[in-house]
Write a protein that holds these residues in place. Structure first.
Motif, PDB file in Angstrom:
ATOM      1  N   VAL A   1       0.831  -1.199   0.000  1.00  0.00           N
ATOM      2  CA  VAL A   1       0.000   0.000   0.000  1.00  0.00           C
ATOM      3  C   VAL A   1       0.870   1.255   0.000  1.00  0.00           C
ATOM      4  O   VAL A   1       0.665   2.181  -0.802  1.00  0.00           O
ATOM      5  N   ALA A   2       1.877   1.291   0.884  1.00  0.00           N
ATOM      6  CA  ALA A   2       2.752   2.471   0.967  1.00  0.00           C
ATOM      7  C   ALA A   2       3.527   2.679  -0.327  1.00  0.00           C
ATOM      8  O   ALA A   2       3.694   3.810  -0.791  1.00  0.00           O
ATOM      9  N   GLU A   3       4.020   1.589  -0.926  1.00  0.00           N
ATOM     10  CA  GLU A   3       4.772   1.695  -2.181  1.00  0.00           C
ATOM     11  C   GLU A   3       3.892   2.245  -3.290  1.00  0.00           C
ATOM     12  O   GLU A   3       4.356   3.010  -4.148  1.00  0.00           O
ATOM     13  N   ASN A   4       2.611   1.880  -3.309  1.00  0.00           N
ATOM     14  CA  ASN A   4       1.683   2.420  -4.300  1.00  0.00           C
ATOM     15  C   ASN A   4       1.435   3.902  -4.087  1.00  0.00           C
ATOM     16  O   ASN A   4       1.430   4.688  -5.040  1.00  0.00           O
ATOM     17  N   ILE A   5       1.252   4.300  -2.838  1.00  0.00           N
ATOM     18  CA  ILE A   5       0.951   5.706  -2.541  1.00  0.00           C
ATOM     19  C   ILE A   5       2.094   6.617  -2.967  1.00  0.00           C
ATOM     20  O   ILE A   5       1.885   7.710  -3.506  1.00  0.00           O
ATOM     21  N   TYR A   6       3.342   6.158  -2.768  1.00  0.00           N
ATOM     22  CA  TYR A   6       4.496   7.007  -3.065  1.00  0.00           C
ATOM     23  C   TYR A   6       5.245   6.566  -4.324  1.00  0.00           C
ATOM     24  O   TYR A   6       6.397   6.938  -4.515  1.00  0.00           O
ATOM     25  N   LEU A   7       4.567   5.808  -5.178  1.00  0.00           N
ATOM     26  CA  LEU A   7       5.207   5.340  -6.408  1.00  0.00           C
ATOM     27  C   LEU A   7       5.650   6.535  -7.268  1.00  0.00           C
ATOM     28  O   LEU A   7       4.860   7.393  -7.634  1.00  0.00           O
ATOM     29  N   GLY A   8       6.926   6.586  -7.557  1.00  0.00           N
ATOM     30  CA  GLY A   8       7.490   7.670  -8.355  1.00  0.00           C
ATOM     31  C   GLY A   8       8.007   8.834  -7.545  1.00  0.00           C
ATOM     32  O   GLY A   8       8.760   9.671  -8.056  1.00  0.00           O
ATOM     33  N   VAL A   9       7.622   8.906  -6.265  1.00  0.00           N
ATOM     34  CA  VAL A   9       8.093   9.991  -5.389  1.00  0.00           C
ATOM     35  C   VAL A   9       8.530   9.409  -4.042  1.00  0.00           C
ATOM     36  O   VAL A   9       8.302   9.982  -2.980  1.00  0.00           O
ATOM     37  N   GLU A  10       9.197   8.281  -4.094  1.00  0.00           N
ATOM     38  CA  GLU A  10       9.588   7.577  -2.877  1.00  0.00           C
ATOM     39  C   GLU A  10      10.622   8.379  -2.080  1.00  0.00           C
ATOM     40  O   GLU A  10      11.542   8.943  -2.653  1.00  0.00           O
ATOM     41  N   PRO A  11      10.470   8.436  -0.743  1.00  0.00           N
ATOM     42  CA  PRO A  11      11.501   9.079   0.092  1.00  0.00           C
ATOM     43  C   PRO A  11      12.781   8.239   0.066  1.00  0.00           C
ATOM     44  O   PRO A  11      12.723   6.999   0.063  1.00  0.00           O
ATOM     45  N   ALA A  12      13.922   8.904   0.025  1.00  0.00           N
ATOM     46  CA  ALA A  12      15.190   8.179  -0.147  1.00  0.00           C
ATOM     47  C   ALA A  12      16.202   8.568   0.917  1.00  0.00           C
ATOM     48  O   ALA A  12      16.079   9.585   1.609  1.00  0.00           O
ATOM     49  N   LEU A  13      17.220   7.735   1.029  1.00  0.00           N
ATOM     50  CA  LEU A  13      18.364   7.964   1.917  1.00  0.00           C
ATOM     51  C   LEU A  13      19.643   8.061   1.098  1.00  0.00           C
ATOM     52  O   LEU A  13      19.701   7.569  -0.041  1.00  0.00           O
ATOM     53  N   TYR A  14      20.668   8.676   1.680  1.00  0.00           N
ATOM     54  CA  TYR A  14      22.007   8.706   1.084  1.00  0.00           C
ATOM     55  C   TYR A  14      22.000   9.196  -0.363  1.00  0.00           C
ATOM     56  O   TYR A  14      22.458   8.525  -1.279  1.00  0.00           O
ATOM     57  N   GLY A  15      21.402  10.385  -0.515  1.00  0.00           N
ATOM     58  CA  GLY A  15      21.438  11.016  -1.820  1.00  0.00           C
ATOM     59  C   GLY A  15      20.593  10.311  -2.869  1.00  0.00           C
ATOM     60  O   GLY A  15      20.845  10.452  -4.066  1.00  0.00           O
ATOM     61  N   GLY A  16      19.588   9.580  -2.437  1.00  0.00           N
ATOM     62  CA  GLY A  16      18.699   8.930  -3.386  1.00  0.00           C
ATOM     63  C   GLY A  16      19.073   7.531  -3.757  1.00  0.00           C
ATOM     64  O   GLY A  16      18.437   6.914  -4.615  1.00  0.00           O
ATOM     65  N   HIS A  17      20.097   6.970  -3.111  1.00  0.00           N
ATOM     66  CA  HIS A  17      20.553   5.632  -3.478  1.00  0.00           C
ATOM     67  C   HIS A  17      19.771   4.515  -2.795  1.00  0.00           C
ATOM     68  O   HIS A  17      19.754   3.386  -3.268  1.00  0.00           O
TER      69      HIS A  17
END
Length: 504
Positions: A102-118
């Motif tokens: 569910v969470a992956e669907n909600i933020y698909l394409g705008v996922e929060p990231a760590l370490y500069g997006g890696h």
């Protein structure tokens, strides 16, 4: 005029026309959309609503005219470009990634990231998703796999995507089609929050009563042309319907008086892991409605009768004789047909032709010796039922995906008539089709029971249940909470039975 918080429209479509090969979908349409307003777009299937929103959201461009967004002419090449500018769309046909959470669907394409997006910041994503759903007052596990959820829950995930992305312009295409009354009320509260944030909303629905609850203005399209735009406060439902169809419709529902005949189907003590002890009878010459809130397990009961879902105990009788179906094919052989809730996923071969869809369940009955298909019979039969049901298409070789929702539903009904079904199980049969197509479909239903057929219909629309059914079974939390005659049935009584805190 309405009291607008900002006299400058956030989005304008100017003299938009769209021509596909052989079809003019839109002709010279101009509409202004303002911040903080809910602007309804209504019209029959094929009126041009979907074409219009696809142009706004970047699916394709106009043949003529322009889209002006934030005072600039925009030519979005794809939906991602529109989304990046703050334009979100909630599609009628769900765009859920079934294998993601569910969470992956909600933020698909705008996922929060760590370490500069890696790396994906899954902890933050789950926390943020939970916060969004809490704001919506929706109780769904954010780590659940989306494909395991009900259609209503998946619809709420689609709506959650909009809140997560903080969009400035939102298109809602039939957002309440899979929702219960409680979930609809929750959605309307969320829309009010969006309005307070000055978000502009296009609201597309066939449930016209919703317009007077949530919308500020309405634009009517017919045959690709703009008929009129009105403030909601200055119009009424009959005027909107007349503008949509070009004539007066005196009655939506066609519940005819039929002579009830012998028992067609009976279930006794039917139980599975999700519903318990379901017992009722349905008769020839009758439309039996099954009502209840989302989660009452109405669909699951139909699936069990049709052998799509195995029941753990209980009995099924056809015309007084006990039957035991090992598969849906057994049910079909005994005269059952099933119109499922999601016609595009479980009801149709969406990329196949009309004639191929219509004859599908009847192939084993009519195939020539050695299993060869009788093409002559296929073409003649498909043509005959296309005429009878007035399926609007260039030919029986037209791909079903090109049809309107109402005509797709007619193809499914034609399939079961060709299969010589005597009992039809209809799950949300008019979901997502316009008032004129509904009226035609109700007529077809009544013709079927007039000739001795039996219909068991699940519907979340109380006016439909009351307007079409001869009796109503009410369910709550997997059990039957009451049975109402036509005279006893009312919206208040059904809601009381569907909402009681316990079931005897």
């Amino acid at each position: 005029m309405m009291n607008r918080t900002n006299d400058n429209p956030i989005l304008q479509i100017k003299n938009i026309s769209k021509i596909f090969p052989g079809v003019r979908a839109l002709t010279d349409v101009s509409i202004d959309f303002y911040p903080g307003e809910v602007h309804a777009i209504v019209g029959e299937n094929g009126a041009g609503k979907s074409t219009l929103v696809k142009i706004i959201s970047g699916v394709y461009g106009p043949t003529e005219g322009s889209v002006i967004y934030d005072n600039e002419i925009r030519e979005f090449k794809n939906p991602k470009q529109a989304l990046d500018c703050g334009i979100s769309i909630i599609h009628q046909e769900l765009s859920i990634a079934h294998d993601l959470t569910v969470a992956e669907n909600i933020y698909l394409g705008v996922e929060p990231a760590l370490y500069g997006g890696h790396l994906l910041n899954r902890k933050k994503m789950n926390e943020d998703a939970r916060a969004v759903l809490d704001q919506m007052k929706v109780d769904i596990n954010v780590t659940a796999i989306a494909g395991t959820l009900s259609a209503a829950q998946q619809q709420m995930i689609e709506i959650a995507k909009v809140f997560a992305k903080d969009s400035k312009f939102v298109i809602m295409d039939e957002p309440t089609s899979s929702l219960s009354e409680n979930e609809i009320n929750a959605l309307f509260k969320l829309i009010e929050i969006l309005k307070q944030k000055n978000t502009s909303i296009i609201y597309i629905t066939h449930r016209l009563k919703e317009l007077f609850t949530i919308c500020d203005c309405v634009t009517v399209l017919r045959d690709g042309e703009l008929v009129k735009s009105m403030n909601i406060a200055d119009t009424n439902e009959p005027e909107i319907i007349s503008s949509m169809v070009g004539r007066e419709i005196s009655e939506y529902y066609h519940r005819h008086e039929h002579a009830r005949r012998g028992e067609a189907l009976r279930v006794e003590g039917l139980s599975t892991d999700v519903f318990k002890d379901i017992s009722f009878s349905a008769y020839k010459g009758e439309i039996l409605g099954i009502s209840g809130l989302v989660g009452a397990k109405r669909t699951e009961v139909l699936e069990s009768i049709f052998a799509h879902r195995k029941h753990t105990s209980g009995k099924v009788f056809i015309e007084g004789r006990e039957v035991s179906f090992r598969s849906p094919m057994d049910a079909i052989k005994h005269g059952l047909g099933f119109v499922t809730e999601d016609r595009r996923i479980t009801g149709l071969m969406i990329s196949a032709k009309i004639r191929e869809n219509i004859v599908l369940p009847s192939l084993t009955r009519v195939c020539k010796k050695f299993g060869f298909l009788n093409f002559k019979w296929e073409k003649e039969t498909a043509a005959e039922y296309s005429r009878k049901l007035r399926i609007k298409a260039p030919s029986i070789d037209t791909e079903v995906s090109m049809l309107s929702g109402g005509n797709q539903q007619k193809v499914i009904l034609a399939r079961w008539l060709v299969a010589q079904s005597k009992i039809l199980l209809l799950d949300e049969p008019t979901r997502g089709i316009d008032v004129n197509a509904k009226s035609e479909f109700y007529t077809l239903m009544n013709n079927f029971v007039e000739e001795g057929g039996c219909i068991i219909m699940v519907s979340s629309e109380l006016p439909e249940i009351l307007g079409v059914s001869h009796r109503v079974i009410v369910m709550r939390e997997g059990r039957v909470s009451g049975e109402l005659s036509r005279e006893e049935a009312s919206e208040q009584r059904i809601i009381e039975l569907a909402s009681i805190s316990s079931v005897a």
